[in-house]
Design a protein around this motif. Structure first.
Motif, PDB file in Angstrom:
ATOM      1  N   VAL A 179      -6.334   7.801  -7.458  1.00  0.00           N
ATOM      2  CA  VAL A 179      -7.068   7.146  -8.547  1.00  0.00           C
ATOM      3  C   VAL A 179      -6.462   5.778  -8.894  1.00  0.00           C
ATOM      4  CG1 VAL A 179      -5.777   8.272 -10.426  1.00  0.00           C
ATOM      5  CG2 VAL A 179      -8.141   7.527 -10.809  1.00  0.00           C
ATOM      6  N   ASP A 180      -5.152   5.632  -8.657  1.00  0.00           N
ATOM      7  CA  ASP A 180      -4.503   4.351  -8.957  1.00  0.00           C
ATOM      8  C   ASP A 180      -4.803   3.300  -7.891  1.00  0.00           C
ATOM      9  OD1 ASP A 180      -3.023   5.147 -11.334  1.00  0.00           O
ATOM     10  OD2 ASP A 180      -1.859   6.410  -9.993  1.00  0.00           O
ATOM     11  N   LEU A 181      -5.234   3.751  -6.710  1.00  0.00           N
ATOM     12  CA  LEU A 181      -5.465   2.815  -5.609  1.00  0.00           C
ATOM     13  C   LEU A 181      -6.861   2.207  -5.642  1.00  0.00           C
ATOM     14  CD1 LEU A 181      -3.808   4.735  -2.609  1.00  0.00           C
ATOM     15  CD2 LEU A 181      -2.739   3.262  -4.330  1.00  0.00           C
ATOM     16  N   LEU A 182      -7.771   2.830  -6.404  1.00  0.00           N
ATOM     17  CA  LEU A 182      -9.176   2.430  -6.375  1.00  0.00           C
ATOM     18  C   LEU A 182      -9.393   0.944  -6.644  1.00  0.00           C
ATOM     19  CD1 LEU A 182     -10.881   5.438  -8.197  1.00  0.00           C
ATOM     20  CD2 LEU A 182     -10.872   4.905  -5.747  1.00  0.00           C
ATOM     21  N   ALA A 183      -8.634   0.405  -7.585  1.00  0.00           N
ATOM     22  CA  ALA A 183      -8.912  -0.962  -8.033  1.00  0.00           C
ATOM     23  C   ALA A 183      -8.227  -2.034  -7.177  1.00  0.00           C
ATOM     24  CB  ALA A 183      -8.470  -1.117  -9.484  1.00  0.00           C
ATOM     25  N   HIS A 184      -7.536  -1.619  -6.098  1.00  0.00           N
ATOM     26  CA  HIS A 184      -6.721  -2.609  -5.392  1.00  0.00           C
ATOM     27  C   HIS A 184      -7.104  -2.785  -3.929  1.00  0.00           C
ATOM     28  CE1 HIS A 184      -4.030  -2.678  -8.805  1.00  0.00           C
ATOM     29  NE2 HIS A 184      -4.022  -1.370  -8.794  1.00  0.00           N
ATOM     30  N   ASP A 185      -7.005  -4.023  -3.487  1.00  0.00           N
ATOM     31  CA  ASP A 185      -7.107  -4.295  -2.057  1.00  0.00           C
ATOM     32  C   ASP A 185      -5.675  -4.397  -1.535  1.00  0.00           C
ATOM     33  OD1 ASP A 185      -7.506  -5.147   0.482  1.00  0.00           O
ATOM     34  OD2 ASP A 185      -8.112  -7.190  -0.067  1.00  0.00           O
ATOM     35  N   LEU A 186      -5.282  -3.422  -0.729  1.00  0.00           N
ATOM     36  CA  LEU A 186      -3.882  -3.364  -0.289  1.00  0.00           C
ATOM     37  C   LEU A 186      -3.646  -4.026   1.067  1.00  0.00           C
ATOM     38  CD1 LEU A 186      -2.998   0.311  -1.319  1.00  0.00           C
ATOM     39  CD2 LEU A 186      -2.572  -1.781  -2.575  1.00  0.00           C
ATOM     40  N   SER A 187      -4.712  -4.428   1.729  1.00  0.00           N
ATOM     41  CA  SER A 187      -4.554  -4.930   3.103  1.00  0.00           C
ATOM     42  C   SER A 187      -3.571  -6.078   3.177  1.00  0.00           C
ATOM     43  CB  SER A 187      -5.880  -5.436   3.653  1.00  0.00           C
ATOM     44  OG  SER A 187      -6.890  -4.587   3.296  1.00  0.00           O
ATOM     45  N   GLY A 188      -2.579  -5.895   4.026  1.00  0.00           N
ATOM     46  CA  GLY A 188      -1.607  -6.950   4.276  1.00  0.00           C
ATOM     47  C   GLY A 188      -0.642  -7.187   3.135  1.00  0.00           C
ATOM     48  N   LYS A 189      -0.654  -6.305   2.143  1.00  0.00           N
ATOM     49  CA  LYS A 189       0.230  -6.517   0.986  1.00  0.00           C
ATOM     50  C   LYS A 189       1.335  -5.455   0.932  1.00  0.00           C
ATOM     51  CE  LYS A 189      -3.491  -8.668  -1.521  1.00  0.00           C
ATOM     52  NZ  LYS A 189      -4.629  -8.403  -2.389  1.00  0.00           N
ATOM     53  N   ILE A 190       2.342  -5.758   0.107  1.00  0.00           N
ATOM     54  CA  ILE A 190       3.422  -4.801  -0.132  1.00  0.00           C
ATOM     55  C   ILE A 190       3.112  -4.093  -1.442  1.00  0.00           C
ATOM     56  CG2 ILE A 190       5.885  -4.537  -0.572  1.00  0.00           C
ATOM     57  CD1 ILE A 190       6.302  -7.176   1.052  1.00  0.00           C
ATOM     58  N   ALA A 191       2.919  -2.795  -1.384  1.00  0.00           N
ATOM     59  CA  ALA A 191       2.584  -2.036  -2.590  1.00  0.00           C
ATOM     60  C   ALA A 191       3.855  -1.691  -3.362  1.00  0.00           C
ATOM     61  CB  ALA A 191       1.833  -0.770  -2.214  1.00  0.00           C
ATOM     62  N   VAL A 192       3.770  -1.753  -4.678  1.00  0.00           N
ATOM     63  CA  VAL A 192       4.870  -1.334  -5.553  1.00  0.00           C
ATOM     64  C   VAL A 192       4.370  -0.138  -6.364  1.00  0.00           C
ATOM     65  CG1 VAL A 192       6.421  -1.999  -7.432  1.00  0.00           C
ATOM     66  CG2 VAL A 192       5.785  -3.674  -5.675  1.00  0.00           C
ATOM     67  N   VAL A 193       5.095   0.978  -6.277  1.00  0.00           N
ATOM     68  CA  VAL A 193       4.689   2.233  -6.912  1.00  0.00           C
ATOM     69  C   VAL A 193       5.721   2.632  -7.956  1.00  0.00           C
ATOM     70  CG1 VAL A 193       4.024   4.628  -6.467  1.00  0.00           C
ATOM     71  CG2 VAL A 193       3.907   2.953  -4.630  1.00  0.00           C
ATOM     72  N   HIS A 194       5.278   3.149  -9.063  1.00  0.00           N
ATOM     73  CA  HIS A 194       6.187   3.665 -10.088  1.00  0.00           C
ATOM     74  C   HIS A 194       6.335   5.173  -9.892  1.00  0.00           C
ATOM     75  CE1 HIS A 194       8.158   3.578 -14.050  1.00  0.00           C
ATOM     76  NE2 HIS A 194       7.601   4.759 -14.233  1.00  0.00           N
ATOM     77  N   SER A 195       7.576   5.655  -9.904  1.00  0.00           N
ATOM     78  CA  SER A 195       7.799   7.079  -9.666  1.00  0.00           C
ATOM     79  C   SER A 195       8.625   7.689 -10.798  1.00  0.00           C
ATOM     80  CB  SER A 195       8.515   7.276  -8.333  1.00  0.00           C
ATOM     81  OG  SER A 195       8.425   8.613  -7.926  1.00  0.00           O
ATOM     82  N   VAL A 196       8.101   8.747 -11.370  1.00  0.00           N
ATOM     83  CA  VAL A 196       8.745   9.392 -12.519  1.00  0.00           C
ATOM     84  C   VAL A 196       9.477  10.642 -12.047  1.00  0.00           C
ATOM     85  CG1 VAL A 196       8.321  10.418 -14.795  1.00  0.00           C
ATOM     86  CG2 VAL A 196       6.833   8.591 -13.960  1.00  0.00           C
ATOM     87  N   LEU A 197      10.700  10.832 -12.517  1.00  0.00           N
ATOM     88  CA  LEU A 197      11.449  12.047 -12.181  1.00  0.00           C
ATOM     89  C   LEU A 197      10.901  13.213 -12.992  1.00  0.00           C
ATOM     90  CD1 LEU A 197      15.130  10.700 -12.258  1.00  0.00           C
ATOM     91  CD2 LEU A 197      13.475  10.622 -10.393  1.00  0.00           C
TER      92      LEU A 197
END
Ligand SMILES: [Zn+2]
Length: 543
Positions: A210-228
């Motif tokens: 659901v977080d990826l829907l709004a983004h065009d990731l092609s050729g980019k470096i994705a930054v993800v937030h991860s909760v413990l």
């Protein structure tokens, strides 16, 4: 320096409805001229954000809370009839732990970034030799090491993650290289050689579909937030990274929302197709703040390098020591030798507890146990449990006579948690490492769900004050999985804390009293098991 940025700074003191337009233009011009003639001020770089290094001092002070005398670990009040044996004393158990961490640090080749007791490396082998020496000194029988032939080994050699600076982000903004960046461990991946891969960063929140829907990731470096939730194994980004790469990202940076600025060596948070990294807390929060400050119009860029090789094979060692019993049956007491970074809790703690039990049960003044107690330190738990597999392969006669495996893995640490930053209307309460004087909770696994074995754990937990989760697991998830597959019932107790698989897994997270609680618990459980028949323990008859 962007226009928008300067206007925001000027606004509070210069606001006037009538003259606003004129003033802001004038102020902009003056500010612009001043910036040209004034020397660069360090505070201006990176949108005026505090660099991660600036957080380190407070973080270190927080960390020192582990050692604070105000936070003495809850004392262990032994019942009057408890065994006074010095072998089980917390100070003794802790001394083995300290030795193993020292051996680990001693055997790190200078400049090697992938570090710890890695399968077959000098630190893991030296740890096996240390255990053998100790077991011999205690007087165990037939103490020896056995060669473990390991297969291919993925080995990250060098890497770098750099945020690219630009004077548009503030005066004197230079590139920032993240000291905590660590590659996601991809044991089954091939070699990788990516040099100076530069691309735009795109922030994808928690990285769920659901977080990826709004983004065009092609050729980019994705930054993800991860909760413990609540340790680095159970972190929210797990399982999402492959999908992010499939969606077109050429690399992924996972921000681990944890205390301090630690490195994390974790599996299943990467991809075989693209370089993936985890960042520690300070680095990660800085990166997120910088992305937000840069805004949509001027996305930040990063430069990534990653070189991993695949070694053909490796040689490890299992270490074995026996306390002979009166029957031909076996109780196996296992602990894995390998561990990332210093691996104090995981699994120097388990090895220390195993050594203490080996000494306790080999005491010549004790009545020998009914069953053979075989203590086994296994190599390469992280590399497909090759050590456990080798033992099972090489000793079918022992496997056939083994009634139970008691696996000791990360047995005890201080209870601590990370209270993340909290945004209030007037400011932000910074995140904080919270330590307590209690012990972390352990998960209990009894693979055959045997009630008798469970009763030994319950009695010993109550006796020594050991905190255990309310649910008993049936499926072993650590080194003992292969024993489980070999149809030997497995029991284990595990404390995976905030520092699981991180550079923060250090001595100061463990208290002698906590180690003593678990070690005594295991001694009671072993005694209970030794008195019960194989049928009572739920061991099915072998053909
Ligand atoms: Zn472990």
């Amino acid at each position: 320096m962007s226009l928008a940025r300067i206007r925001i700074r000027c606004r509070p003191s210069q606001r006037s409805k009538k003259l606003h337009g004129l003033l802001s233009t004038t102020v902009f011009t003056i500010a612009f001229i001043m910036l040209q003639i004034m020397p660069a001020s360090a505070g201006e770089a990176w949108f005026d954000l505090k660099l991660p290094d600036n957080h380190q001092r407070r973080s270190d002070a927080n960390r020192a809370a582990y050692l604070s005398p105000d936070l003495a670990s809850l004392p262990l009040a032994l019942p009057a009839d408890a065994n006074a044996d010095a072998a089980l004393n917390g100070t003794a158990v802790y001394s083995y732990l300290r030795d193993i961490v020292a051996i680990t640090l001693e055997h790190q080749p200078a400049g090697q970034k992938y570090r710890g007791r890695i399968a077959g490396n000098a630190a893991e082998q030296a740890t096996a030799d240390y255990l053998a020496d100790q077991m011999r000194a205690f007087g165990l029988t037939d103490v020896h090491t056995e060669t473990v032939q390991g297969g291919r080994q993925w080995w990250p050699e060098d890497w770098q993650v750099t945020l690219i600076g630009d004077s548009a982000y503030g005066n004197g903004t230079t590139d920032y290289t993240f000291t905590s960046a660590f590659p996601a461990v991809q044991l089954e991946a091939g070699a990788m050689d990516v040099q100076d891969l530069e691309a735009e960063l795109v922030y994808v929140g928690l990285g769920r579909p659901v977080d990826l829907l709004a983004h065009d990731l092609s050729g980019k470096i994705a930054v993800v937030h991860s909760v413990l939730q609540s340790d680095p194994f159970f972190q929210s980004a797990r399982g999402h990274i492959e999908k992010i790469v499939q969606a077109g990202a050429i690399a992924v940076i996972t921000v681990v929302d944890g205390p301090g600025n630690h490195q994390y060596a974790l599996e299943q948070v990467g991809s075989d197709e693209a370089p993936c990294f985890l960042l520690g807390g300070h680095d990660g929060r800085f990166l997120e703040a910088a992305i937000a400050a840069a805004g949509k119009e001027q996305p930040l860029r990063a430069r990534i390098s990653m070189r991993a090789s695949v070694r053909e094979s490796w040689l490890g060692k299992n270490v074995l020591g026996l306390v002979p019993g009166r029957s031909d049956e076996y109780l196996l007491i296992t602990a894995h030798l390998d561990g990332y970074f210093e691996g104090a809790n995981d699994n120097a703690g388990g090895l220390a507890a195993m050594l203490a039990l080996a000494q306790y049960f080999s005491d010549p003044d004790r009545i020998p146990p009914e069953r053979n107690l075989l203590f086994v330190g296994t190599s390469a738990h992280h590399e497909f449990s090759d050590g456990a597999k080798a033992f099972i392969n090489d000793h079918p006669e022992i496997v056939a006579k083994a009634v139970l495996v008691l696996n000791i893995e990360h047995p005890s640490s201080l209870l601590s948690y990370f209270r993340g930053p909290l945004k209030m209307s007037r400011g932000t309460v910074p995140g904080q490492l919270v330590t307590t004087n209690s012990q972390g909770w352990r998960t209990l696994t009894i693979s055959n769900g045997n009630e008798r074995v469970l009763s030994f754990f319950q009695a010993a937990a109550a006796r020594y004050g050991v905190v255990i989760e309310g649910t008993v697991n049936r499926r072993p998830n650590g080194d003992a999985y292969d024993f489980f597959k070999a149809r030997i019932p497995v029991v284990q107790l595990m404390d995976a804390n905030l520092w699981f698989h991180s550079s923060g897994d250090q001595l100061d997270t463990i208290s002698p009293a906590g180690l003593e609680r678990t070690t005594r618990l295991f001694a009671d459980v072993i005694n209970g098991i030794d008195d019960a028949s194989a049928t009572e323990l739920g061991r099915r008859k072998r053909k």
